[in-house]
Write a protein that holds these residues in place. Structure first.
Motif, PDB file in Angstrom:
ATOM      1  N   VAL A  72      14.275  87.048  45.333  1.00 17.60           N
ATOM      2  CA  VAL A  72      13.610  87.655  46.483  1.00 17.60           C
ATOM      3  C   VAL A  72      13.995  86.972  47.784  1.00 17.60           C
ATOM      4  O   VAL A  72      14.329  87.636  48.780  1.00 17.60           O
ATOM      5  N   GLU A  73      13.978  85.657  47.801  1.00 16.87           N
ATOM      6  CA  GLU A  73      14.301  84.940  49.037  1.00 16.87           C
ATOM      7  C   GLU A  73      15.755  85.162  49.441  1.00 16.87           C
ATOM      8  O   GLU A  73      16.076  85.252  50.629  1.00 16.87           O
ATOM      9  N   GLU A  74      16.647  85.239  48.472  1.00 15.86           N
ATOM     10  CA  GLU A  74      18.055  85.520  48.756  1.00 15.86           C
ATOM     11  C   GLU A  74      18.206  86.878  49.437  1.00 15.86           C
ATOM     12  O   GLU A  74      18.919  87.007  50.447  1.00 15.86           O
ATOM     13  N   VAL A  75      17.513  87.880  48.923  1.00 19.06           N
ATOM     14  CA  VAL A  75      17.579  89.220  49.515  1.00 19.06           C
ATOM     15  C   VAL A  75      16.975  89.207  50.911  1.00 19.06           C
ATOM     16  O   VAL A  75      17.506  89.827  51.843  1.00 19.06           O
ATOM     17  N   ARG A  76      15.869  88.493  51.084  1.00 13.04           N
ATOM     18  CA  ARG A  76      15.229  88.436  52.408  1.00 13.04           C
ATOM     19  C   ARG A  76      16.162  87.819  53.435  1.00 13.04           C
ATOM     20  O   ARG A  76      16.278  88.310  54.572  1.00 13.04           O
ATOM     21  N   ARG A  77      16.857  86.758  53.051  1.00 11.94           N
ATOM     22  CA  ARG A  77      17.783  86.118  53.996  1.00 11.94           C
ATOM     23  C   ARG A  77      18.933  87.057  54.355  1.00 11.94           C
ATOM     24  O   ARG A  77      19.349  87.120  55.517  1.00 11.94           O
TER      25      ARG A  77
END
Length: 279
Positions: A185-190
């Motif tokens: 999730v954090e990878e996609v958000r970045r």
């Protein structure tokens, strides 16, 4: 019978400083003292708690909870409808004992959800809010305790609708990231943050993530354009899915003779709306 609009009401809002929304106070759900004070100022046995992000439909507040439920001394919930995709959401409105809330300041979970909608739920004020809501609501949706749970078709629609609404692409990015792998999730958000807006790059990223969901999770999500999303949502049933009715019937049967009678009434409604669910 008392209509929902006539019960004293509290709206939950994170960070609220006990301000008012019309006649109803807005209280942070973690503010136990504020909840105690707000409940103590009201009268009557029951108080209505409106969950954060829920916009009530005035016409829905004309309905009344059945006396059999009020007599069971249990917290009663009404569902909201997720604005982005039309699915049922357990965040809605709940009726709980006012005196108990005034004493403890603790919000009870709804022990029984009536399969009726009282409003829309959304969290789309900013791209960040929409993305986070897509992630969190997807986890809640996939783990819903109602019998049978969401089907593959449900998950496909959940991950495909919403692009026509404010920050809808961000919502869908959060949804599909959660469907793919909560650990990413954090990878996609970045990656999404790098586009600084709602341009073609953000849409391309959404379709790339959705493709991975199809390949790796075998969930046939296909994010629709704004126009197609709007049209598809209008075709959805106006009622909560059958599993919410089945759950309600099963739990009513535990409430004694009055609950058994009410369960039979709702079972007839289920058969009318959906056909016999047990074949």
């Amino acid at each position: 019978m008392t209509a929902l609009k006539d019960y004293p009401r509290i709206h939950l809002a994170t960070g609220a400083a006990s301000t008012s929304a019309g006649q109803a106070p807005r209280i942070d759900p973690q503010d136990a003292d504020g909840l105690r004070r707000a409940a103590a100022k009201q009268r009557g046995k029951w108080i209505a708690i409106v969950d954060e992000g829920v916009r009530l439909w005035p016409e829905a507040l004309n309905q009344s909870p059945e006396p059999e439920l009020l007599g069971a001394d249990t917290s009663i919930g009404y569902l909201s409808r997720v604005e982005m995709n039309g699915f049922a959401n357990r965040a809605g409105l709940r009726l709980c004992r006012r005196a108990r809330l005034a004493k403890t300041g603790t919000l009870p979970a709804a022990e029984l959800h009536i399969p009726k909608f009282v409003g829309h739920w959304s969290s789309d004020a900013t791209p960040k809010n929409a993305f986070k809501a897509g992630v969190s609501r997807t986890g809640t949706f996939m783990q819903d305790p109602a019998p049978a749970g969401p089907s593959l078709r449900d998950l496909a629609l959940w991950g495909s609708l919403g692009a026509d609404l404010r920050n809808g692409v961000w919502w869908l990015l959060g949804v599909n990231a959660a469907l793919l792998d909560p650990g990413r999730v954090e990878e996609v958000r970045r990656e999404a943050d790098a586009f600084k807006g709602h341009g073609d790059g953000l849409v391309r990223l959404l379709h790339e993530i959705a493709r991975e969901v199809r390949l790796e999770r075998s969930i046939p999500v296909r994010p629709l354009t704004a126009a197609l999303s709007r049209s598809a949502r209008q075709l959805l049933s106006p009622w909560p899915a059958p599993r919410y009715w089945t759950e309600f019937v099963e739990r009513c049967q535990r409430l004694g003779p009055d609950g058994t009678k009410l369960a039979a009434d709702y079972r007839r409604a289920v058969d009318y709306l959906w056909g016999p669910l047990d074949g």
